[in-house]
Scaffold this motif. Sequence first.
Motif, short mmCIF file in Angstrom:
data_model
loop_
_atom_site.label_atom_id
_atom_site.label_comp_id
_atom_site.label_asym_id
_atom_site.label_seq_id
_atom_site.Cartn_x
_atom_site.Cartn_y
_atom_site.Cartn_z
N SER A 170 28.48 18.34 22.98
CA SER A 170 29.27 17.13 23.13
C SER A 170 30.20 16.88 21.93
N LYS B 278 36.16 20.62 22.61
CA LYS B 278 36.44 21.57 23.69
C LYS B 278 37.62 21.15 24.57
N ARG C 267 30.65 13.70 35.12
CA ARG C 267 30.88 12.28 34.83
C ARG C 267 31.22 11.51 36.11
N ARG D 91 23.95 20.82 40.18
CA ARG D 91 24.76 21.89 39.61
C ARG D 91 25.25 22.83 40.70
N ASP E 248 28.28 25.62 30.68
CA ASP E 248 27.79 26.86 31.31
C ASP E 248 28.93 27.65 31.93
N ASP F 142 20.78 18.70 26.83
CA ASP F 142 21.59 19.80 27.37
C ASP F 142 20.99 21.17 27.01
N ARG G 274 17.15 21.65 28.99
CA ARG G 274 16.96 21.63 30.45
C ARG G 274 16.80 23.05 30.97
O1 CDP Z 1 32.95 15.13 26.34
P1 CDP Z 1 31.58 15.71 26.16
O2 CDP Z 1 31.56 17.09 25.61
O3 CDP Z 1 30.63 14.78 25.48
O4 CDP Z 1 30.95 15.77 27.60
P2 CDP Z 1 31.49 16.44 28.91
O5 CDP Z 1 31.95 17.84 28.68
O6 CDP Z 1 32.44 15.52 29.58
O7 CDP Z 1 30.12 16.52 29.77
C1 CDP Z 1 29.31 15.39 30.01
C2 CDP Z 1 27.89 15.86 30.33
O8 CDP Z 1 27.93 16.64 31.53
C3 CDP Z 1 27.27 16.78 29.28
O9 CDP Z 1 26.47 16.11 28.34
C4 CDP Z 1 26.43 17.75 30.10
O10 CDP Z 1 25.12 17.29 30.25
C5 CDP Z 1 27.08 17.76 31.46
N1 CDP Z 1 27.81 19.00 31.71
C6 CDP Z 1 27.10 20.09 32.15
O11 CDP Z 1 25.89 20.04 32.28
N2 CDP Z 1 27.74 21.26 32.46
C7 CDP Z 1 29.07 21.36 32.32
N3 CDP Z 1 29.67 22.49 32.65
C8 CDP Z 1 29.81 20.27 31.83
C9 CDP Z 1 29.15 19.09 31.52
#
Ligand code: CDP
Length: 228
Positions: free
Chosen positions: A17, A21, A44, A109, A131, A184, A187
């Motif tokens: 997080s 990225k 989200r 997922r 992932d 994250d 899991r």
């Molecule tokens: O902006 P930030 O990096 O905090 O979060 P995000 O990329 O918007 O993703 C939010 C949440 O979604 C993450 O904390 C992950 O748990 C989940 N996520 C995921 O499991 N797999 C992904 N490919 C992208 C997000």
Amino acid sequence: MDNKNPDIPVLAIDGPSASGKGTVAQQVARALGFRYLDSGALYRLVALAAMRRGVALDDEAALAALAAKLDIAFDHGEVWLEGACAGDEIRSERCGAGASSAAVFPSVRQALLARQRAFRLPPGLVADGRDMGSTVFPDAVLKVYLTASAEERARRRYKQLIEKGMHASLEYILQDINQRDARDQSRHAAPLQICGDASFLDTSSLAIEEVVAEVLARYQAAASHSVA
Ligand code: CDP
């Protein structure tokens, strides 16, 4: 599902997080003329839709059903849920934490897998998430694992929220980042991990332009290697 498509290259950027990225991936996509997938936005959106409909964030079956039929669109740099712009709302810490809760479920997922792969269109794709390299695009030309210290990531997220005029507390954000990292990484379904074939990049002391330049250089090297 067979996801091999050598004609449409993918650059996968994964990391924890607030590692930057999203900003880096968008700028790299622009520089390469590639499409961009913000996979976190999908998680989200699932969380936002669930909260709006009163679906509990621990109800795997209901969340997966929601994820499978959610009316979402990415258009003009904006994210849309059921025809309304949801860009700012999904960036809240509440949606981030909700996304992380919904993302632990394998069927959620799975429901989002094909939707993510549908972004792979010519001339290429830059995808960011947790992932992208391990599960969604295992044949990516380059897999980058982007990270920074938790304190630096909290500072960046704080600045981002304040700039958007949103309320934020640095202490709360750091706590949330640590909790989200732990969830994250621990899991069972597609945990955040550094793939064996990923290129590690610590951005703690780098400016965004330096990170973008470094990712582009690594991509050019990987791309020329993959056609050689
Ligand atoms: O902006 P930030 O990096 O905090 O979060 P995000 O990329 O918007 O993703 C939010 C949440 O979604 C993450 O904390 C992950 O748990 C989940 N996520 C995921 O499991 N797999 C992904 N490919 C992208 C997000």
